[in-house]
Motif scaffolding. Structure first.
Motif, PDB file in Angstrom:
ATOM      1  N   GLN A   1       1.764  -1.450  -5.049  1.00  0.00           N
ATOM      2  CA  GLN A   1       1.948  -2.901  -4.872  1.00  0.00           C
ATOM      3  C   GLN A   1       1.635  -3.448  -3.662  1.00  0.00           C
ATOM      4  O   GLN A   1       1.115  -4.542  -3.632  1.00  0.00           O
ATOM      5  CB  GLN A   1       3.440  -3.114  -5.396  1.00  0.00           C
ATOM      6  N   GLU A   2       1.863  -2.660  -2.753  1.00  0.00           N
ATOM      7  CA  GLU A   2       1.682  -3.202  -1.294  1.00  0.00           C
ATOM      8  C   GLU A   2       0.046  -3.193  -1.091  1.00  0.00           C
ATOM      9  O   GLU A   2      -0.537  -4.396  -0.704  1.00  0.00           O
ATOM     10  CB  GLU A   2       1.877  -2.126  -0.256  1.00  0.00           C
ATOM     11  N   GLN A   3      -1.072  -2.485  -1.837  1.00  0.00           N
ATOM     12  CA  GLN A   3      -2.459  -2.529  -1.767  1.00  0.00           C
ATOM     13  C   GLN A   3      -2.666  -3.742  -2.510  1.00  0.00           C
ATOM     14  O   GLN A   3      -3.814  -4.400  -2.108  1.00  0.00           O
ATOM     15  CB  GLN A   3      -3.006  -1.429  -2.587  1.00  0.00           C
ATOM     16  N   LEU A   4      -2.219  -4.075  -3.515  1.00  0.00           N
ATOM     17  CA  LEU A   4      -2.517  -5.277  -4.353  1.00  0.00           C
ATOM     18  C   LEU A   4      -2.311  -6.879  -3.632  1.00  0.00           C
ATOM     19  O   LEU A   4      -3.176  -7.452  -3.836  1.00  0.00           O
ATOM     20  CB  LEU A   4      -1.727  -5.472  -5.834  1.00  0.00           C
ATOM     21  N   ASN A   5      -1.244  -6.531  -2.723  1.00  0.00           N
ATOM     22  CA  ASN A   5      -1.137  -7.554  -1.600  1.00  0.00           C
ATOM     23  C   ASN A   5      -1.854  -7.762  -0.647  1.00  0.00           C
ATOM     24  O   ASN A   5      -1.832  -8.870   0.296  1.00  0.00           O
ATOM     25  CB  ASN A   5       0.503  -7.618  -1.547  1.00  0.00           C
ATOM     26  N   LYS A   6      -2.744  -6.543  -0.405  1.00  0.00           N
ATOM     27  CA  LYS A   6      -3.568  -6.837   0.821  1.00  0.00           C
ATOM     28  C   LYS A   6      -4.665  -7.667   0.712  1.00  0.00           C
ATOM     29  O   LYS A   6      -5.081  -7.917  -0.497  1.00  0.00           O
ATOM     30  CB  LYS A   6      -3.770  -5.496   1.389  1.00  0.00           C
ATOM     31  N   LEU A   7      -5.566  -8.094   1.562  1.00  0.00           N
ATOM     32  CA  LEU A   7      -6.858  -8.795   1.505  1.00  0.00           C
ATOM     33  C   LEU A   7      -7.757  -7.891   1.294  1.00  0.00           C
ATOM     34  O   LEU A   7      -8.071  -7.027   1.848  1.00  0.00           O
ATOM     35  CB  LEU A   7      -6.870  -9.571   3.000  1.00  0.00           C
TER      36      LEU A   7
ATOM     37  N   TYR B   1     -11.667  -7.043   1.712  1.00  0.00           N
ATOM     38  CA  TYR B   1     -12.613  -7.160   2.677  1.00  0.00           C
ATOM     39  C   TYR B   1     -13.869  -7.999   2.261  1.00  0.00           C
ATOM     40  O   TYR B   1     -14.753  -8.606   2.828  1.00  0.00           O
ATOM     41  CB  TYR B   1     -12.745  -6.063   3.326  1.00  0.00           C
ATOM     42  N   GLU B   2     -13.999  -7.566   0.966  1.00  0.00           N
ATOM     43  CA  GLU B   2     -15.348  -7.950   0.286  1.00  0.00           C
ATOM     44  C   GLU B   2     -15.123  -9.548  -0.212  1.00  0.00           C
ATOM     45  O   GLU B   2     -16.136 -10.473  -0.242  1.00  0.00           O
ATOM     46  CB  GLU B   2     -15.632  -7.149  -1.052  1.00  0.00           C
ATOM     47  N   HIS B   3     -14.175  -9.937  -1.083  1.00  0.00           N
ATOM     48  CA  HIS B   3     -13.983 -11.135  -1.838  1.00  0.00           C
ATOM     49  C   HIS B   3     -13.032 -12.204  -0.841  1.00  0.00           C
ATOM     50  O   HIS B   3     -12.951 -13.217  -1.359  1.00  0.00           O
ATOM     51  CB  HIS B   3     -13.451 -10.877  -2.944  1.00  0.00           C
ATOM     52  N   ASN B   4     -12.288 -11.568   0.437  1.00  0.00           N
ATOM     53  CA  ASN B   4     -11.661 -12.568   1.277  1.00  0.00           C
ATOM     54  C   ASN B   4     -10.304 -12.888   0.345  1.00  0.00           C
ATOM     55  O   ASN B   4      -9.965 -14.024   0.719  1.00  0.00           O
ATOM     56  CB  ASN B   4     -12.323 -13.452   1.839  1.00  0.00           C
ATOM     57  N   VAL B   5      -9.809 -12.509  -0.584  1.00  0.00           N
ATOM     58  CA  VAL B   5      -8.624 -12.732  -1.279  1.00  0.00           C
ATOM     59  C   VAL B   5      -7.908 -11.496  -1.502  1.00  0.00           C
ATOM     60  O   VAL B   5      -8.398 -10.395  -1.159  1.00  0.00           O
ATOM     61  CB  VAL B   5      -9.147 -13.372  -2.739  1.00  0.00           C
ATOM     62  N   LYS B   6      -6.860 -11.603  -2.208  1.00  0.00           N
ATOM     63  CA  LYS B   6      -5.969 -10.453  -2.414  1.00  0.00           C
ATOM     64  C   LYS B   6      -6.654  -9.603  -3.637  1.00  0.00           C
ATOM     65  O   LYS B   6      -7.154 -10.163  -4.268  1.00  0.00           O
ATOM     66  CB  LYS B   6      -4.373 -10.971  -3.061  1.00  0.00           C
ATOM     67  N   ARG B   7      -6.215  -8.348  -3.332  1.00  0.00           N
ATOM     68  CA  ARG B   7      -6.824  -7.488  -4.205  1.00  0.00           C
ATOM     69  C   ARG B   7      -6.308  -7.624  -5.888  1.00  0.00           C
ATOM     70  O   ARG B   7      -6.976  -7.126  -6.552  1.00  0.00           O
ATOM     71  CB  ARG B   7      -6.627  -5.872  -3.616  1.00  0.00           C
ATOM     72  N   SER B   8      -5.009  -8.099  -5.826  1.00  0.00           N
ATOM     73  CA  SER B   8      -4.804  -8.328  -7.372  1.00  0.00           C
ATOM     74  C   SER B   8      -5.465  -9.307  -7.907  1.00  0.00           C
ATOM     75  O   SER B   8      -5.615  -9.308  -9.354  1.00  0.00           O
ATOM     76  CB  SER B   8      -3.149  -8.821  -7.070  1.00  0.00           C
TER      77      SER B   8
END
Length: 230
Positions: free
Chosen positions: A19-25, A27-34
């Motif tokens: 869940q922490e990874q999903l909330n991280k930014l 780097y490719e799309h400049n949005v949250k991973r989720s």
């Protein structure tokens, strides 16, 4: 769901880290991973079939496995259970012993056994008859195959040291980042960054940093990121 963890020995992936990874930014799309790429790994439940569940637990090799042993994507050949690879097979935290094939013994008859013994005796006698023997100054007979050295008076001392073979040459070790960071998934596993982001930061640091250690500059950055990630 917060109590779901990967049951493989030495693996610390769990649902909270996912869940922490999903909330991280990203780097490719400049949005949250989720919202774009999703989590780096998923937690897969065991099969419900009793036989498949038994094989699943056998692959984990745990002394007291729980009823529902979850396993993350890193331990599957295809990143998830498939028909071809339904059980965990990668990085299971233990060495799989190699299976030794049993030797097949063929019983010989009495005639074959006596014939093999006679052939062995004949071969042994032929070896002794063809073996050359030498006599030293004290008239002691010596077997050259048993002696450590056999120097002759005409032998010349080789003063020049023998040249080293290619197999004994010291090879420069390969940097650690080349071995570990082979693709984006492994780079995110060890550092939390993408491979392009790691390369850009490492190149920037290389231009402005004077390395006074034997360790490669990029390896120093990799070890620092791994320590921060722990």
């Amino acid at each position: 769901m917060s109590s779901i963890i990967c049951l493989v020995k030495g693996c610390h992936n769990n649902w909270i880290k996912r869940q922490e990874q999903l909330n991280k930014l990203c780097y490719e799309h400049n949005v949250k991973r989720s919202e774009c790429c999703g989590a780096v790994y998923d937690s897969h439940p065991p099969p419900k079939d009793e036989e498949h569940l038994r094989q699943w637990r056998k692959a984990l090799n745990l002394k007291c496995p729980p009823k529902r042993p979850y396993v993350c994507s890193y331990h599957f050949m295809d990143g998830k259970p498939t028909d071809e690879h339904p059980y965990p097979e990668k990085w299971l935290g233990y060495d799989v012993p190699a299976k030794k094939s049993r030797r097949v013994l063929n019983r010989l008859s009495d005639s074959d056994a006596s014939m093999s013994v006679s052939v062995a005796v004949d071969n042994c006698e032929d070896d002794h008859s063809h073996m050359s023997q030498t006599c030293d100054a004290e008239t002691q007979w010596e077997d050259p195959s048993v002696s450590d050295h056999n120097y002759t008076p005409k032998s010349k001392l080789n003063v020049k040291p023998p040249a080293s073979e290619m197999g004994t040459q010291c090879i420069e070790p390969v940097p650690l980042y080349i071995t570990l960071l082979r693709n984006d998934h492994l780079c995110q596993l060890y550092t939390g960054w993408t491979l392009d982001a790691f390369h850009s930061v490492a190149e920037h640091l290389t231009h402005s940093y004077t390395n006074s250690f034997q360790l490669h500059t990029w390896d120093q950055l990799l070890i620092t990121l791994m320590k921060l990630r722990l």
